[in-house]
Write a protein that holds these residues in place. Structure first.
Motif, PDB file in Angstrom:
ATOM      1  N   SER A  61       0.855  -1.182   0.000  1.00 10.59           N
ATOM      2  CA  SER A  61       0.000   0.000   0.000  1.00 10.59           C
ATOM      3  C   SER A  61       0.886   1.225   0.000  1.00 10.59           C
ATOM      4  O   SER A  61       1.905   1.258   0.657  1.00 10.59           O
ATOM      5  CB  SER A  61      -0.926  -0.007   1.216  1.00 10.59           C
ATOM      6  N   SER A  62       0.498   2.216  -0.753  1.00 11.26           N
ATOM      7  CA  SER A  62       1.214   3.484  -0.781  1.00 11.26           C
ATOM      8  C   SER A  62       0.200   4.576  -0.484  1.00 11.26           C
ATOM      9  O   SER A  62      -0.779   4.711  -1.200  1.00 11.26           O
ATOM     10  CB  SER A  62       1.841   3.700  -2.159  1.00 11.26           C
ATOM     11  N   GLN A  63       0.426   5.302   0.589  1.00 10.24           N
ATOM     12  CA  GLN A  63      -0.509   6.347   1.000  1.00 10.24           C
ATOM     13  C   GLN A  63      -0.139   7.662   0.323  1.00 10.24           C
ATOM     14  O   GLN A  63       0.378   8.571   0.939  1.00 10.24           O
ATOM     15  CB  GLN A  63      -0.492   6.484   2.525  1.00 10.24           C
ATOM     16  N   SER A  64      -0.395   7.754  -0.974  1.00  9.83           N
ATOM     17  CA  SER A  64       0.043   8.931  -1.717  1.00  9.83           C
ATOM     18  C   SER A  64      -0.669  10.197  -1.256  1.00  9.83           C
ATOM     19  O   SER A  64      -0.101  11.266  -1.308  1.00  9.83           O
ATOM     20  CB  SER A  64      -0.156   8.719  -3.212  1.00  9.83           C
ATOM     21  N   SER A  65      -1.908  10.101  -0.780  1.00  5.72           N
ATOM     22  CA  SER A  65      -2.598  11.318  -0.356  1.00  5.72           C
ATOM     23  C   SER A  65      -1.912  11.929   0.859  1.00  5.72           C
ATOM     24  O   SER A  65      -1.723  13.135   0.925  1.00  5.72           O
ATOM     25  CB  SER A  65      -4.064  11.026  -0.043  1.00  5.72           C
ATOM     26  N   HIS A  66      -1.495  11.106   1.805  1.00 10.43           N
ATOM     27  CA  HIS A  66      -0.783  11.629   2.973  1.00 10.43           C
ATOM     28  C   HIS A  66       0.624  12.058   2.597  1.00 10.43           C
ATOM     29  O   HIS A  66       1.109  13.089   3.020  1.00 10.43           O
ATOM     30  CB  HIS A  66      -0.718  10.610   4.102  1.00 10.43           C
ATOM     31  N   CYS A  67       1.278  11.267   1.793  1.00 13.37           N
ATOM     32  CA  CYS A  67       2.679  11.530   1.481  1.00 13.37           C
ATOM     33  C   CYS A  67       2.879  12.818   0.718  1.00 13.37           C
ATOM     34  O   CYS A  67       3.976  13.339   0.703  1.00 13.37           O
ATOM     35  CB  CYS A  67       3.293  10.352   0.741  1.00 13.37           C
ATOM     36  N   GLU A  68       1.822  13.321   0.102  1.00 14.43           N
ATOM     37  CA  GLU A  68       1.954  14.615  -0.554  1.00 14.43           C
ATOM     38  C   GLU A  68       2.248  15.702   0.469  1.00 14.43           C
ATOM     39  O   GLU A  68       2.825  16.721   0.139  1.00 14.43           O
ATOM     40  CB  GLU A  68       0.684  14.938  -1.340  1.00 14.43           C
ATOM     41  N   SER A  69       1.879  15.467   1.739  1.00 16.74           N
ATOM     42  CA  SER A  69       2.168  16.454   2.776  1.00 16.74           C
ATOM     43  C   SER A  69       3.567  16.275   3.350  1.00 16.74           C
ATOM     44  O   SER A  69       4.007  17.090   4.139  1.00 16.74           O
ATOM     45  CB  SER A  69       1.123  16.370   3.895  1.00 16.74           C
ATOM     46  N   ILE A  70       4.275  15.224   2.953  1.00 13.71           N
ATOM     47  CA  ILE A  70       5.657  15.040   3.386  1.00 13.71           C
ATOM     48  C   ILE A  70       6.550  15.717   2.354  1.00 13.71           C
ATOM     49  O   ILE A  70       6.630  15.287   1.213  1.00 13.71           O
ATOM     50  CB  ILE A  70       6.013  13.546   3.530  1.00 13.71           C
ATOM     51  N   ALA A  71       7.211  16.768   2.768  1.00 15.20           N
ATOM     52  CA  ALA A  71       8.034  17.537   1.837  1.00 15.20           C
ATOM     53  C   ALA A  71       9.252  16.740   1.397  1.00 15.20           C
ATOM     54  O   ALA A  71       9.563  16.670   0.218  1.00 15.20           O
ATOM     55  CB  ALA A  71       8.448  18.854   2.473  1.00 15.20           C
ATOM     56  N   SER A  72       9.940  16.130   2.346  1.00 11.70           N
ATOM     57  CA  SER A  72      11.130  15.345   1.997  1.00 11.70           C
ATOM     58  C   SER A  72      11.478  14.392   3.132  1.00 11.70           C
ATOM     59  O   SER A  72      11.748  14.827   4.245  1.00 11.70           O
ATOM     60  CB  SER A  72      12.303  16.261   1.676  1.00 11.70           C
ATOM     61  N   CYS A  73      11.445  13.106   2.838  1.00 11.94           N
ATOM     62  CA  CYS A  73      11.734  12.063   3.817  1.00 11.94           C
ATOM     63  C   CYS A  73      13.235  11.861   3.937  1.00 11.94           C
ATOM     64  O   CYS A  73      13.915  11.708   2.930  1.00 11.94           O
ATOM     65  CB  CYS A  73      11.118  10.738   3.383  1.00 11.94           C
ATOM     66  N   TYR A  74      13.709  11.827   5.170  1.00 13.95           N
ATOM     67  CA  TYR A  74      15.130  11.564   5.382  1.00 13.95           C
ATOM     68  C   TYR A  74      15.379  10.537   6.463  1.00 13.95           C
ATOM     69  O   TYR A  74      16.521  10.268   6.791  1.00 13.95           O
ATOM     70  CB  TYR A  74      15.887  12.856   5.684  1.00 13.95           C
ATOM     71  N   GLY A  75      14.367   9.966   7.037  1.00 13.64           N
ATOM     72  CA  GLY A  75      14.557   8.931   8.036  1.00 13.64           C
ATOM     73  C   GLY A  75      13.252   8.226   8.300  1.00 13.64           C
ATOM     74  O   GLY A  75      12.169   8.781   8.103  1.00 13.64           O
ATOM     75  N   ILE A  76      13.360   6.970   8.735  1.00  9.61           N
ATOM     76  CA  ILE A  76      12.176   6.170   9.018  1.00  9.61           C
ATOM     77  C   ILE A  76      12.524   5.187  10.128  1.00  9.61           C
ATOM     78  O   ILE A  76      13.644   4.695  10.212  1.00  9.61           O
ATOM     79  CB  ILE A  76      11.688   5.449   7.738  1.00  9.61           C
ATOM     80  N   ALA A  77      11.564   4.955  11.011  1.00  8.68           N
ATOM     81  CA  ALA A  77      11.745   3.992  12.094  1.00  8.68           C
ATOM     82  C   ALA A  77      10.374   3.414  12.433  1.00  8.68           C
ATOM     83  O   ALA A  77       9.344   4.028  12.152  1.00  8.68           O
ATOM     84  CB  ALA A  77      12.355   4.660  13.322  1.00  8.68           C
ATOM     85  N   CYS A  78      10.367   2.237  13.038  1.00  6.22           N
ATOM     86  CA  CYS A  78       9.125   1.619  13.502  1.00  6.22           C
ATOM     87  C   CYS A  78       9.222   1.413  15.005  1.00  6.22           C
ATOM     88  O   CYS A  78      10.275   1.033  15.523  1.00  6.22           O
ATOM     89  CB  CYS A  78       8.901   0.270  12.815  1.00  6.22           C
ATOM     90  N   ASP A  79       8.109   1.677  15.702  1.00  2.12           N
ATOM     91  CA  ASP A  79       8.114   1.504  17.153  1.00  2.12           C
ATOM     92  C   ASP A  79       7.630   0.110  17.530  1.00  2.12           C
ATOM     93  O   ASP A  79       7.337  -0.716  16.663  1.00  2.12           O
ATOM     94  CB  ASP A  79       7.305   2.610  17.836  1.00  2.12           C
ATOM     95  N   ASN A  80       7.525  -0.141  18.835  1.00  3.42           N
ATOM     96  CA  ASN A  80       7.185  -1.487  19.312  1.00  3.42           C
ATOM     97  C   ASN A  80       5.700  -1.834  19.194  1.00  3.42           C
ATOM     98  O   ASN A  80       5.320  -2.951  19.510  1.00  3.42           O
ATOM     99  CB  ASN A  80       7.674  -1.685  20.743  1.00  3.42           C
ATOM    100  N   VAL A  81       4.868  -0.914  18.729  1.00  2.00           N
ATOM    101  CA  VAL A  81       3.466  -1.239  18.472  1.00  2.00           C
ATOM    102  C   VAL A  81       3.163  -1.227  16.973  1.00  2.00           C
ATOM    103  O   VAL A  81       2.022  -1.359  16.567  1.00  2.00           O
ATOM    104  CB  VAL A  81       2.476  -0.319  19.238  1.00  2.00           C
ATOM    105  N   GLY A  82       4.187  -1.055  16.161  1.00  2.00           N
ATOM    106  CA  GLY A  82       4.030  -1.143  14.712  1.00  2.00           C
ATOM    107  C   GLY A  82       3.837   0.170  13.994  1.00  2.00           C
ATOM    108  O   GLY A  82       3.689   0.197  12.781  1.00  2.00           O
ATOM    109  N   CYS A  83       3.834   1.284  14.724  1.00  2.00           N
ATOM    110  CA  CYS A  83       3.700   2.580  14.062  1.00  2.00           C
ATOM    111  C   CYS A  83       4.999   2.942  13.360  1.00  2.00           C
ATOM    112  O   CYS A  83       6.084   2.531  13.758  1.00  2.00           O
ATOM    113  CB  CYS A  83       3.341   3.669  15.067  1.00  2.00           C
ATOM    114  N   ILE A  84       4.858   3.741  12.308  1.00  2.00           N
ATOM    115  CA  ILE A  84       5.986   4.168  11.494  1.00  2.00           C
ATOM    116  C   ILE A  84       6.202   5.660  11.747  1.00  2.00           C
ATOM    117  O   ILE A  84       5.256   6.445  11.704  1.00  2.00           O
ATOM    118  CB  ILE A  84       5.681   3.938  10.001  1.00  2.00           C
TER     119      ILE A  84
END
Length: 149
Positions: A61-84
């Protein structure tokens, strides 16, 4: 890869043999063993790929509608409940996305002193570590990460 340097698995195409990624930059695995990829830097997409243990791709799945509000991604992590968590350098904020790719909240913004966040990590105590580019520093932050339930 194995310790000998042999590739064990490649995730590249969906069930229709279409490319999943244009410009994969960052990758993590969440608690469900989904592969979470930041695809492209600006604009970016967050692509969640579910893969069976046999290596067969079963969902993405690609959440393109939300990602349009992300100007520029430079890091990603996942927590212990599965959130990104995604660091957004251009908008000076950290996005929280649930394990299905839906936006939950901004957990940190410029109002919290965040300037051009880059790399981030969550340690085994669920503390957020963040490289804050404009401050030329690494911060250990205690933030309330909400479960998406």
């Amino acid at each position: 890869m194995t310790t000998e340097g042999h590739i064990k698995q490649t995730i590249q195409k969906d069930k229709q043999h279409q490319s999943l990624y244009n410009d994969p930059l960052y990758v993590v695995e969440n608690i469900n063993e989904d592969v979470v990829v930041v695809d492209g830097c600006s604009p970016c997409a967050i692509v969640l790929t579910r893969v069976e243990s046999t290596g067969i791709h079963i969902q993405d799945s690609s959440q393109s509608s939300h990602c349009e509000s992300i100007a520029s991604c430079y890091g990603i992590a996942c927590d212990n409940v599965g959130c990104i968590l995604v660091s957004d350098w251009g908008s000076h904020r950290i996005h929280q996305i649930d394990m299905d790719g839906k936006f939950i909240q901004f957990i940190l913004t410029q109002q919290h002193g965040i300037q051009s966040p880059l790399g981030l990590s969550i340690d085994n105590k669920s503390q957020l570590w963040l490289c804050n580019n404009d401050g030329k520093e690494v911060n250990n932050l205690q933030v309330q990460i909400m479960n998406s339930d």
